[in-house]
Design a protein around this motif. Structure first.
Motif, PDB file in Angstrom:
ATOM      1  N   ASP A 115      83.056  91.389   9.269  1.00  0.00           N
ATOM      2  CA  ASP A 115      84.158  91.719  10.178  1.00  0.00           C
ATOM      3  C   ASP A 115      83.654  92.525  11.370  1.00  0.00           C
ATOM      4  O   ASP A 115      84.093  92.328  12.519  1.00  0.00           O
ATOM      5  CB  ASP A 115      85.238  92.509   9.434  1.00  0.00           C
ATOM      6  CG  ASP A 115      86.010  91.654   8.436  1.00  0.00           C
ATOM      7  OD1 ASP A 115      85.919  90.416   8.536  1.00  0.00           O
ATOM      8  OD2 ASP A 115      86.683  92.238   7.563  1.00  0.00           O
ATOM      9  N   ALA A 117      80.665  92.399  12.646  1.00  0.00           N
ATOM     10  CA  ALA A 117      79.906  91.495  13.513  1.00  0.00           C
ATOM     11  C   ALA A 117      80.848  90.657  14.378  1.00  0.00           C
ATOM     12  O   ALA A 117      80.612  90.444  15.583  1.00  0.00           O
ATOM     13  CB  ALA A 117      79.007  90.597  12.670  1.00  0.00           C
ATOM     14  N   GLU A 118      81.945  90.176  13.780  1.00  0.00           N
ATOM     15  CA  GLU A 118      82.887  89.358  14.529  1.00  0.00           C
ATOM     16  C   GLU A 118      83.551  90.167  15.637  1.00  0.00           C
ATOM     17  O   GLU A 118      83.738  89.673  16.758  1.00  0.00           O
ATOM     18  CB  GLU A 118      83.933  88.793  13.576  1.00  0.00           C
ATOM     19  CG  GLU A 118      84.927  87.862  14.257  1.00  0.00           C
ATOM     20  CD  GLU A 118      85.933  87.284  13.286  1.00  0.00           C
ATOM     21  OE1 GLU A 118      86.724  86.422  13.704  1.00  0.00           O
ATOM     22  OE2 GLU A 118      85.926  87.692  12.103  1.00  0.00           O
ATOM     23  N   THR A 119      83.903  91.410  15.341  1.00  0.00           N
ATOM     24  CA  THR A 119      84.535  92.258  16.343  1.00  0.00           C
ATOM     25  C   THR A 119      83.619  92.470  17.543  1.00  0.00           C
ATOM     26  O   THR A 119      84.071  92.490  18.706  1.00  0.00           O
ATOM     27  CB  THR A 119      84.906  93.609  15.715  1.00  0.00           C
ATOM     28  OG1 THR A 119      85.830  93.392  14.646  1.00  0.00           O
ATOM     29  CG2 THR A 119      85.533  94.544  16.745  1.00  0.00           C
ATOM     30  N   LEU A 120      82.338  92.611  17.296  1.00  0.00           N
ATOM     31  CA  LEU A 120      81.368  92.868  18.358  1.00  0.00           C
ATOM     32  C   LEU A 120      80.821  91.580  18.988  1.00  0.00           C
ATOM     33  O   LEU A 120      79.953  91.648  19.860  1.00  0.00           O
ATOM     34  CB  LEU A 120      80.203  93.687  17.794  1.00  0.00           C
ATOM     35  CG  LEU A 120      80.550  95.105  17.317  1.00  0.00           C
ATOM     36  CD1 LEU A 120      79.390  95.728  16.561  1.00  0.00           C
ATOM     37  CD2 LEU A 120      80.945  95.986  18.504  1.00  0.00           C
ATOM     38  N   ARG A 121      81.334  90.424  18.524  1.00  0.00           N
ATOM     39  CA  ARG A 121      80.868  89.125  19.006  1.00  0.00           C
ATOM     40  C   ARG A 121      79.379  88.911  18.728  1.00  0.00           C
ATOM     41  O   ARG A 121      78.659  88.293  19.494  1.00  0.00           O
ATOM     42  CB  ARG A 121      81.160  88.967  20.503  1.00  0.00           C
ATOM     43  CG  ARG A 121      82.637  89.020  20.858  1.00  0.00           C
ATOM     44  CD  ARG A 121      82.861  88.826  22.346  1.00  0.00           C
ATOM     45  NE  ARG A 121      84.281  88.888  22.674  1.00  0.00           N
ATOM     46  CZ  ARG A 121      85.118  87.850  22.588  1.00  0.00           C
ATOM     47  NH1 ARG A 121      84.667  86.683  22.171  1.00  0.00           N
ATOM     48  NH2 ARG A 121      86.400  87.990  22.907  1.00  0.00           N
ATOM     49  N   PHE A 122      78.924  89.454  17.585  1.00  0.00           N
ATOM     50  CA  PHE A 122      77.568  89.194  17.135  1.00  0.00           C
ATOM     51  C   PHE A 122      77.575  87.898  16.325  1.00  0.00           C
ATOM     52  O   PHE A 122      78.617  87.485  15.793  1.00  0.00           O
ATOM     53  CB  PHE A 122      77.043  90.333  16.256  1.00  0.00           C
ATOM     54  CG  PHE A 122      76.814  91.630  16.982  1.00  0.00           C
ATOM     55  CD1 PHE A 122      76.961  91.723  18.363  1.00  0.00           C
ATOM     56  CD2 PHE A 122      76.433  92.770  16.280  1.00  0.00           C
ATOM     57  CE1 PHE A 122      76.744  92.925  19.023  1.00  0.00           C
ATOM     58  CE2 PHE A 122      76.209  93.969  16.930  1.00  0.00           C
ATOM     59  CZ  PHE A 122      76.375  94.050  18.304  1.00  0.00           C
ATOM     60  N   THR A 123      76.393  87.296  16.196  1.00  0.00           N
ATOM     61  CA  THR A 123      76.258  86.081  15.400  1.00  0.00           C
ATOM     62  C   THR A 123      75.441  86.380  14.150  1.00  0.00           C
ATOM     63  O   THR A 123      74.338  86.944  14.241  1.00  0.00           O
ATOM     64  CB  THR A 123      75.548  84.968  16.201  1.00  0.00           C
ATOM     65  OG1 THR A 123      76.320  84.686  17.375  1.00  0.00           O
ATOM     66  CG2 THR A 123      75.393  83.708  15.368  1.00  0.00           C
ATOM     67  N   TYR A 132      72.631  89.744  18.780  1.00  0.00           N
ATOM     68  CA  TYR A 132      73.555  90.478  19.645  1.00  0.00           C
ATOM     69  C   TYR A 132      73.348  89.990  21.077  1.00  0.00           C
ATOM     70  O   TYR A 132      72.240  89.624  21.473  1.00  0.00           O
ATOM     71  CB  TYR A 132      73.323  91.978  19.535  1.00  0.00           C
ATOM     72  CG  TYR A 132      71.894  92.413  19.776  1.00  0.00           C
ATOM     73  CD1 TYR A 132      71.475  92.821  21.048  1.00  0.00           C
ATOM     74  CD2 TYR A 132      70.966  92.408  18.735  1.00  0.00           C
ATOM     75  CE1 TYR A 132      70.168  93.218  21.265  1.00  0.00           C
ATOM     76  CE2 TYR A 132      69.658  92.799  18.948  1.00  0.00           C
ATOM     77  CZ  TYR A 132      69.254  93.204  20.210  1.00  0.00           C
ATOM     78  OH  TYR A 132      67.955  93.590  20.438  1.00  0.00           O
ATOM     79  N   PRO A 133      74.376  89.956  21.878  1.00  0.00           N
ATOM     80  CA  PRO A 133      74.290  89.397  23.228  1.00  0.00           C
ATOM     81  C   PRO A 133      73.706  90.390  24.225  1.00  0.00           C
ATOM     82  O   PRO A 133      73.604  91.588  23.936  1.00  0.00           O
ATOM     83  CB  PRO A 133      75.749  89.092  23.550  1.00  0.00           C
ATOM     84  CG  PRO A 133      76.496  90.154  22.803  1.00  0.00           C
ATOM     85  CD  PRO A 133      75.739  90.369  21.523  1.00  0.00           C
ATOM     86  N   GLY A 178      73.580  97.257  21.621  1.00  0.00           N
ATOM     87  CA  GLY A 178      73.939  96.417  20.485  1.00  0.00           C
ATOM     88  C   GLY A 178      72.844  96.302  19.451  1.00  0.00           C
ATOM     89  O   GLY A 178      73.095  95.897  18.308  1.00  0.00           O
TER      90      GLY A 178
END
Length: 604
Positions: A115, A117-123, A132-133, A178
């Motif tokens: 959860d 990871a999804e919040t931070l838009r990590f894959t 991380y972007p 990140g």
């Protein structure tokens, strides 16, 4: 076979538990399986119970033939098989429940990481690494965004602790904020999967250890061999804390699963039933099984001791089966020494007021104990209920070898009994649900010497608030204050015509005044002379009813003259009840914590 489940069913040996499979794991299937094993355990226990309490009892009570004895042997084997199934099924249930609990914990930790990871838009990649972007830069330009803004390079963090990130043109790692968070998430994923794998391996080994093989030539299923049964019981016994205090046994028992508790009661009733610190309802259940087994065993013996003991056990069983109010609880039963039996009228774990009565000279596991001493304990409980309405449990405690005959002159039985009595009282304190229950120690005749011995141990009698001594020949101390509860909490009942409360001291016996041991007219004259004694020294120390001893003496009837009809009725009447004026009513008031309502007598 490993115990981990996913949407395809059980994982075969060699399969790898990934974070994806842990995320999708249906732990409810494990819990459903555990419930099924629990039902199997309960059915086996119920079958064993019916077999032991109805079928076996019916045969042993009604038939004496060799065929009947052979049938009993076979049925006892079947009973052991049912008990084995109960134990093993319960252990499987416990293992599956434990596995489900551990896996759910690991699953929650994993989902929290996903959860985040999804919040931070990590894959999150299949191998558990986390990308991380790029992020906007406030300093050196590392790369350009579509809108021409300066960005810090993204990267990828592996749970191994190694960080794979973009670097600057100068070979320096980009300070992308990140990166640290991705590393934390990757580590959390690795920990969650590692915990799940460890639980899987641990419970797989445990379940394999419980597997029973088929017996040779058995086409219908598993046959429990004697060795398998012994091993299962030995494993349970080995897990019991050795030489622990009752409070520690209470803690151990509370930490067991319901299935393991059932397994102990089913397979080790003689251990559980007589272990101080185990709840009363559990001991009662185990000891009723012990009682049935002991009755069956004694039926096959024809010596006088066995017949006498059997009569007592049967009478105890009658009272247990009859129930009534207050309900009887069998807290101990055994065949050692002169026999052991501990019966409580009322539940000592839930009662606010609890008393434990120690009988004296000549008491053993026989019909006299079952009829007389149990009645005394029951009368105390009934008296408390009638006079005060207070919550009460009243125990008759035959947990030691009371002296028989000439043994009454020594203190060895009292000293050994005092140790056992204190342990029992510690158990009452440990299992009682009240923060500060009111406990009363009661000693009658030589039992008062046993209570006195218990009180002289460091710390006194565990939990005891009051001590009641009736028909006492002395308690081993010369002052009430030496009994550990304060002299105002020591109460004494001594009937005028109870010569036991006036037994001469060893000094007097040596001087030749021991003729009271004879009966008839001469014995009556000697008893009368003893009734007029002024010396406050008794066989076991200062007279508890004397002014010098310092206890509170309550009014009791004088009783019939000693030696009338060949007995000493005054010595046996202390627990009699009646209209608030008998000594039995006085004992009930003390047990209820109402000593202010006593009728106080002058000390001797």
């Amino acid at each position: 076979m490993t115990a981990v489940l996913d949407e395809r069913g059980p994982l075969a040996a060699g399969d790898t538990l990934t974070w994806g499979r842990l995320r999708d794991l249906r732990c409810g299937e494990l819990e459903d399986a555990a419930d099924g094993w629990a039902r199997a355990s309960h059915r086996a226990d119920a079958a064993r119970d019916r077999l032991d309490k109805h079928v076996l009892v019916g045969i042993t009570e009604s038939q004496e033939s060799e065929a009947a004895r052979a049938a009993v042997r076979r049925l006892r084997t079947l009973s052991r098989d049912f008990a084995y199934v109960c134990v093993e099924s319960g252990l499987v249930r416990t293992a599956l429940r434990g596995l489900a609990t551990d896996l759910k914990g690991a699953q929650r930790a994993l989902r929290d990481a996903l959860d985040a990871a999804e919040t931070l838009r990590f894959t999150v990649h299949p191998d558990g690494s986390v990308s991380y972007p790029p992020a906007p830069s406030s300093g050196e330009t590392l790369m350009g965004g579509d809108d021409g803004s300066e960005l810090m390079a993204g990267g990828r963090a592996a749970g191994s602790g190694l960080l794979q990130s973009a670097t600057t043109a100068h070979g320096l790692r980009a300070p992308n904020p990140g990166a640290a968070r991705a590393q934390e998430i990757a580590d959390e994923i690795v920990r969650a999967v590692g915990e799940a794998r460890a639980a899987d391996a641990r419970y797989t080994a445990e379940l394999k250890g419980l597997m029973a093989g088929r017996a040779a030539g058995d086409a219908d299923g598993v046959v429990v061999s004697g060795a398998m049964w012994r091993d299962a019981v030995a494993d349970l016994r080995q897990a019991v804390p050795a030489d622990a205090e009752p409070a520690a046994y209470k803690t151990w028992w509370d930490g067991l699963s319901p299935e393991l508790r059932d397994a102990y009661v089913a397979s080790c009733p003689e251990l559980v039933g007589n272990l101080d610190g185990i709840p009363a309802a559990v001991r009662d259940r185990a000891n009723r099984t012990n009682l049935t087994a002991l009755i069956g065993e004694l039926r096959h013996h024809d010596d006088e001791t066995s017949r006498t003991r059997l009569a007592g056990l049967l009478r105890i069983k009658e009272q247990l089966d009859a129930g009534g109010h207050p309900r009887p609880f069998l807290l101990g039963i055994g065949n050692e020494g002169n026999g052991r039996a501990i019966v409580s009228f009322g539940n000592p774990d839930t009662a606010r007021n609890v008393s434990a009565y120690v009988p004296g000279l000549g008491t053993s596991l026989d019909a006299d104990f079952a009829n007389g001493d149990l009645k005394r304990a029951r009368d105390v409980a009934l008296g408390v209920s009638k006079l005060t309405g207070a919550s009460v449990a009243s125990v008759a405690w035959l947990g030691y070898d009371a002296p028989q005959g000439a043994g009454v002159m020594g203190t060895g039985a009292a000293e050994a009994g005092g140790v056992a009595y204190n342990r029992f009282m510690s158990g009452l304190v440990a299992t009682n649900e009240h923060e500060d229950p009111h406990l009363t120690a009661i000693g009658h005749s030589y039992g008062s010497r046993t209570v006195g011995a218990a009180a002289q141990h460091p710390g006194g009698i565990p939990g005891a608030d009051d001590i009641v001594l009736v028909g006492s020949p002395g308690v081993g101390v010369d002052r009430a204050e030496d009994l550990g509860v304060g002299k105002d909490h020591v109460f004494v009942g001594a009937a005028k015509n109870d010569f036991v409360t006036k037994l001469p001291s060893p000094r007097e016996v040596e001087a030749g005044s021991a003729g009271f041991l004879v009966g008839g007219e001469k014995g009556a004259r000697i008893a009368g002379a003893l009734a007029d004694r002024r010396d406050d020294e008794l066989w076991f120390g200062r007279d508890p009813a004397s002014r010098a001893f310092g206890a509170r003496r309550f009014v009791v009837p004088d009783g019939p003259p000693a030696f009338s009809n060949g007995v000493v009725p005054a010595h046996s009447a202390y627990f009699d009840r009646g209209n608030g004026v008998s000594s039995g009513d006085s004992i009930a008031l003390i047990v209820a914590g109402k000593p202010d309502q006593l009728k106080i007598a002058e000390p001797r």
